[in-house]
Design a protein around this motif. Sequence first.
Motif, PDB file in Angstrom:
ATOM      1  N   LEU A  31       1.171  -1.343  -0.137  1.00  0.00           N
ATOM      2  CA  LEU A  31      -0.298  -0.318  -0.061  1.00  0.00           C
ATOM      3  C   LEU A  31       0.762   1.475   0.296  1.00  0.00           C
ATOM      4  N   VAL A  32       0.842   2.441  -1.145  1.00  0.00           N
ATOM      5  CA  VAL A  32       1.092   3.520  -0.937  1.00  0.00           C
ATOM      6  C   VAL A  32       0.832   4.183  -0.523  1.00  0.00           C
ATOM      7  N   LEU A  33       1.013   5.230   0.498  1.00  0.00           N
ATOM      8  CA  LEU A  33       0.413   6.568   1.110  1.00  0.00           C
ATOM      9  C   LEU A  33       1.558   7.564  -0.268  1.00  0.00           C
ATOM     10  N   LEU A  34       0.130   8.587  -0.594  1.00  0.00           N
ATOM     11  CA  LEU A  34       1.368   9.367  -1.696  1.00  0.00           C
ATOM     12  C   LEU A  34       0.284  10.940  -0.805  1.00  0.00           C
ATOM     13  N   GLY A  35       0.662  11.475  -1.642  1.00  0.00           N
ATOM     14  CA  GLY A  35       0.836  12.802  -1.109  1.00  0.00           C
ATOM     15  C   GLY A  35       1.896  14.203  -1.382  1.00  0.00           C
TER      16      GLY A  35
END
Length: 312
Positions: A31-35
Amino acid sequence: MIKLSNVSKYFGPEKKAVDDISFEVKEGETLVLLGTSGCGKTTTLRMINRLLEADSGQIFINGKEIRELSPEILRRNIGYVLQNTGLFPHYTVSDNIGLVPSLLKWDKKRIHDRTTTLMDKLHLPAATYAEVYPQQLSGGQQQRVGLARALAADPPVLLMDEPFGALDPLTRISVRKEFKSLDEISHRTIILVTHDVEEAFELGHRICLMNEGRIQQLGTPAELIFHPANDFVRSFLDPQRLQLELKSLQIKDLWQWLPSAATPGNGQLAASSTCWDALEAITHQPVTVTHEQEQKIIDGNGLMEAIAAYKN
């Protein structure tokens, strides 16, 4: 495997760094946390291994609330990779990699064998690099050592905070490809933080796009690019839309729109390959793809027509 339920974190009375977020990560999933900077993604990551404590909500790993464990016990089952590697400058490469196994009282032979195996897999032959120090390595080599150290004790969970962010663009692409193909990560549960959209689409099974401490959309790369949940998601991805479409779609997703192969192509491509991979493969010649015992042939025009049909 990992579950966050209504988790929030405050920095001062007015600032909600993370605002009531919930998600689950399945075993073996990335899971990638993007921002953008300040959206809460690194704060979220640091709460999972208790480098920061959540102000409200619950975090579970394998069904156990993490506050029921001491931070030391919790972190023994979690590998952690930082942007700046965090290597100890006065330790050799082999000592850095073997640090956690040493703390876990592994015997010397087991530590040596594990260290050597990881160094070979990460293209850092032990005969050349085992006794050198971090400052003698390039940035890409240091990042490989940091990854090896995180994997050394074979943790089921890997947390990665901008792991390739300090590398120059060419080295970043190279190390990212090595990471993606590494058999050591295939069975691990991984949460990776990045602000690099292309990196998220390349490495994540699912992407959690955050803004101002809240989740804007959680889904597969294809769901985010083709079915954005709101205007923020759409505008965030728009600058790289075509490239992201090609990286998020697999050949098998377009199967019904691809022409059947009357004659074999000059090369072979897996049906799980992305359209981006396919474009590279068909630069000079059509290729054959086999999916569920059916063969189809792909060239540039056919691929673009199939993508257009999928979008419509």
